[in-house]
Write an enzyme that holds these catalytic residues in place. Structure first.
Site, PDB file in Angstrom:
ATOM      1  N   PHE A 220      48.143 103.085 -44.984  1.00 47.70           N
ATOM      2  CA  PHE A 220      47.222 102.963 -46.126  1.00 47.70           C
ATOM      3  C   PHE A 220      47.436 104.045 -47.179  1.00 47.70           C
ATOM      4  CE2 PHE A 220      44.103  99.511 -46.275  1.00 47.70           C
ATOM      5  CZ  PHE A 220      44.681  98.741 -45.286  1.00 47.70           C
ATOM      6  N   GLY A 224      50.416 101.953 -55.699  1.00 51.78           N
ATOM      7  CA  GLY A 224      50.778 100.782 -56.497  1.00 51.78           C
ATOM      8  C   GLY A 224      49.587 100.313 -57.315  1.00 51.78           C
ATOM      9  N   GLY A 228      42.575  94.999 -53.637  1.00 53.72           N
ATOM     10  CA  GLY A 228      41.775  93.877 -54.130  1.00 53.72           C
ATOM     11  C   GLY A 228      41.271  93.111 -52.931  1.00 53.72           C
ATOM     12  N   CYS A 231      37.082  92.009 -49.679  1.00 54.60           N
ATOM     13  CA  CYS A 231      36.425  92.977 -48.782  1.00 54.60           C
ATOM     14  C   CYS A 231      36.282  94.373 -49.386  1.00 54.60           C
ATOM     15  CB  CYS A 231      37.183  93.055 -47.464  1.00 54.60           C
ATOM     16  SG  CYS A 231      37.311  91.453 -46.660  1.00 54.60           S
ATOM     17  N   LYS A 234      34.243  94.832 -52.904  1.00 52.53           N
ATOM     18  CA  LYS A 234      32.790  94.532 -52.866  1.00 52.53           C
ATOM     19  C   LYS A 234      32.073  95.360 -51.800  1.00 52.53           C
ATOM     20  CE  LYS A 234      32.358  91.445 -49.188  1.00 52.53           C
ATOM     21  NZ  LYS A 234      31.568  91.642 -48.010  1.00 52.53           N
TER      22      LYS A 234
HETATM   23  C1  UGA Z   1      40.230  94.855 -45.067  1.00 54.36           C
HETATM   24  C2  UGA Z   1      40.318  95.833 -43.884  1.00 54.36           C
HETATM   25  O1  UGA Z   1      41.651  96.375 -43.784  1.00 54.36           O
HETATM   26  C3  UGA Z   1      39.944  95.148 -42.561  1.00 54.36           C
HETATM   27  O2  UGA Z   1      39.946  96.092 -41.491  1.00 54.36           O
HETATM   28  C4  UGA Z   1      38.547  94.535 -42.713  1.00 54.36           C
HETATM   29  O3  UGA Z   1      38.156  93.854 -41.532  1.00 54.36           O
HETATM   30  C5  UGA Z   1      38.575  93.544 -43.881  1.00 54.36           C
HETATM   31  O4  UGA Z   1      38.938  94.237 -45.097  1.00 54.36           O
HETATM   32  C6  UGA Z   1      37.167  92.967 -44.030  1.00 54.36           C
HETATM   33  O5  UGA Z   1      36.287  93.683 -44.491  1.00 54.36           O
HETATM   34  O6  UGA Z   1      36.931  91.845 -43.596  1.00 54.36           O
HETATM   35  P1  UGA Z   1      41.877  92.959 -46.020  1.00 54.36           P
HETATM   36  O7  UGA Z   1      40.937  92.876 -47.182  1.00 54.36           O
HETATM   37  O8  UGA Z   1      42.354  91.708 -45.379  1.00 54.36           O
HETATM   38  O9  UGA Z   1      41.236  93.857 -44.851  1.00 54.36           O
HETATM   39  O10 UGA Z   1      43.192  93.684 -46.536  1.00 54.36           O
HETATM   40  P2  UGA Z   1      43.863  95.127 -46.396  1.00 54.36           P
HETATM   41  O11 UGA Z   1      45.073  95.010 -45.566  1.00 54.36           O
HETATM   42  O12 UGA Z   1      42.865  96.165 -46.053  1.00 54.36           O
HETATM   43  O13 UGA Z   1      44.347  95.354 -47.903  1.00 54.36           O
HETATM   44  C7  UGA Z   1      43.381  95.443 -48.952  1.00 54.36           C
HETATM   45  C8  UGA Z   1      44.050  95.721 -50.261  1.00 54.36           C
HETATM   46  O14 UGA Z   1      44.556  97.050 -50.291  1.00 54.36           O
HETATM   47  C9  UGA Z   1      45.245  94.815 -50.597  1.00 54.36           C
HETATM   48  O15 UGA Z   1      45.138  94.426 -51.958  1.00 54.36           O
HETATM   49  C10 UGA Z   1      46.447  95.699 -50.377  1.00 54.36           C
HETATM   50  O16 UGA Z   1      47.530  95.352 -51.194  1.00 54.36           O
HETATM   51  C11 UGA Z   1      45.892  97.063 -50.764  1.00 54.36           C
HETATM   52  N1  UGA Z   1      46.601  98.206 -50.120  1.00 54.36           N
HETATM   53  C12 UGA Z   1      46.600  98.339 -48.784  1.00 54.36           C
HETATM   54  C13 UGA Z   1      47.196  99.160 -50.922  1.00 54.36           C
HETATM   55  O17 UGA Z   1      47.193  99.069 -52.176  1.00 54.36           O
HETATM   56  N2  UGA Z   1      47.823 100.229 -50.324  1.00 54.36           N
HETATM   57  C14 UGA Z   1      47.845 100.380 -48.971  1.00 54.36           C
HETATM   58  O18 UGA Z   1      48.418 101.383 -48.500  1.00 54.36           O
HETATM   59  C15 UGA Z   1      47.232  99.412 -48.187  1.00 54.36           C
END
Ligand code: UGA
Length: 407
Positions: A220, A224, A228, A231, A234
């Site tokens: 994480f 970039g 978005g 989850c 909001k």
């Molecule tokens: C997130 C959490 O990671 C889950 O643990 C949680 O259960 C879920 O929300 C939820 O509340 O239901 P998710 O929204 O599917 O999961 O996606 P993520 O993998 O967390 O990524 C979220 C956003 O962050 C994406 O747009 C991704 O591109 C961005 N991101 C992620 C970054 O810009 N940099 C990173 O290092 C990681």
């Protein structure tokens, strides 16, 4: 049954996740899943119920909209048996479970066994995350509820997965605070990207270097265009709204900055695009990837979508390619052109922007891309392209948080 349930009953998912449709078809074939839009005797016979409905951002407010959770719980309370356990999975503001338990007990005419059992699934890998979770969290008010949940998760906890038995408010808070932490981590590295952009440093190399510290960790920290989806954005806003209601708004006021840093990354791409395109009217921009993350067709609060819409508003012609999200995009925003063939999407482009880090784009041969675009400039919004390779193919590469020297 509704259209969505009919599709599910025939093994068709309403969203994209690799492998999930196959898994659904398997449990349908085994007779292990049924779909219904109304409660019936089967509800009364069940020992355990999960409430999984969404809690989107409330219209005109930052707070979470819990209406769907309350109406699902109220309906369920009319049908459940006295010994049944109800496990809430929705992401809710702390304190919601208590209000739900009281409402349900009033409707049922007995003390309902409500428990809180947050999920931590990521879109795109939800099935894998369910079967191999990092931890399982439950919050209960009585031993009976805890025992039913221990039993249901036994096959997973037997493999050593931590099982945390907490009080209900803590269980509710685990979910929102985990998401707030993840959002903060991303915005932290994106704040460093802002510093890097004006100081000659490289935020990608910086993330790698700090990530080796085990206390920080390298996950994480991908810099970039930011986070978005349905989850993280909001949930941090809902968390701030709830803290405010509880009189401790200042405790999580820093999340305002987390949100603002995240949104500023979108501004940065629009600024870079404007600077590259000059007179933007009718210039063709190819957006590679429109979903908020790879392996998903979810467009909710997608950074790539917002950037595309802003470029269209400025007069550009934006043509979007995405491996799975084009159908979702067509029903959502007709102002954006779509093209299913990536090289057709790239043809005669004045600017290419990588908006979602689909593997397909990482594997693109820049020489082939160079043959079809009009202007060889790419903005890598996710820092995944092999810069040297793209430069060798004649591209000017611009990236967030990096001071790339182009020949
Ligand atoms: C997130 C959490 O990671 C889950 O643990 C949680 O259960 C879920 O929300 C939820 O509340 O239901 P998710 O929204 O599917 O999961 O996606 P993520 O993998 O967390 O990524 C979220 C956003 O962050 C994406 O747009 C991704 O591109 C961005 N991101 C992620 C970054 O810009 N940099 C990173 O290092 C990681």
């Amino acid at each position: 049954m509704t259209k969505k349930l009919n599709a599910l009953a025939s093994g068709i998912l309403p969203f994209h996740e690799p492998g999930l449709d196959k898994a659904l078809q398997e449990v349908i074939a085994q007779g292990n899943i049924q779909f219904a839009s109304q409660h019936d005797q089967r509800t009364t016979e069940a020992d355990l119920h999960f409430i999984c409905v969404g809690t989107p951002q409330r219209a005109g407010s930052e707070a979470a909209d819990t209406t769907y959770v309350f109406s699902a719980a109220k309906e369920l309370a009319k049908w459940i048996s006295k010994d049944a356990v109800v496990a809430g999975k929705s992401t809710v503001p702390v304190g919601t479970a208590l209000a739900l338990q009281q409402q349900m007990s009033k409707v049922a005419g007995f003390e309902v066994n409500l428990a809180w059992n947050p999920e931590f699934l990521r879109e795109g890998t939800a099935l894998e995350d369910s079967l191999n979770p990092d931890r399982i969290v439950i919050g209960t008010w009585n031993e009976h509820s805890a025992q039913v949940l221990r039993d249901v998760y036994k096959s997973i906890t037997d493999t050593g997965t931590p099982f945390l038995e907490l009080d209900v408010p803590t269980a509710e808070l685990v979910k929102v605070s985990a998401n707030a932490f993840l959002a903060t981590k991303i915005s932290f590295i994106n704040a460093m990207a802002e510093i890097a952009e004006v100081s000659g440093a490289d935020a990608v190399a910086l993330a790698k270097a700090i990530g080796y510290d085990e206390r920080i960790g390298n996950k994480f920290l991908r810099t970039g265009i930011g986070f978005g989806g349905g989850c993280l954005p909001k949930d941090i806003r809902g968390f701030m709204a709830r803290a405010e209601e509880l009189g401790v708004g200042s405790a999580v006021e820093f999340l305002k900055d987390v949100d603002a840093i995240n949104l500023r990354r979108r501004d940065r791409v629009v600024e870079l695009a404007k600077a590259e395109l000059g007179d933007i009217a009718n210039k063709k921009v190819t957006m590679l990837g429109i979903s908020f993350k790879p392996d998903s067709d979810d467009l909710r609060d997608s950074p790539a979508l917002e950037i595309s819409q802003r470029l269209v508003a400025l007069g550009a012609r934006v043509v979007v390619h995405d491996p799975v999200a084009l159908d979702a995009l067509k029903t959502r925003d007709a102002s954006l052109e779509t093209e299913a063939d990536v090289f057709e999407a790239l043809r005669d482009a004045d600017l290419v922007i990588l908006g979602t880090e689909w593997r397909d784009y990482k594997e693109l041969d820049p020489k082939q891309v160079a043959d079809v675009v009009k202007v060889k400039t790419v903005i890598d919004g996710r820092n995944v392209l092999d810069v040297a390779k793209w430069q060798a193919a004649g591209f000017k590469v611009l990236a967030l948080g990096r001071n790339i020297v182009n020949g």
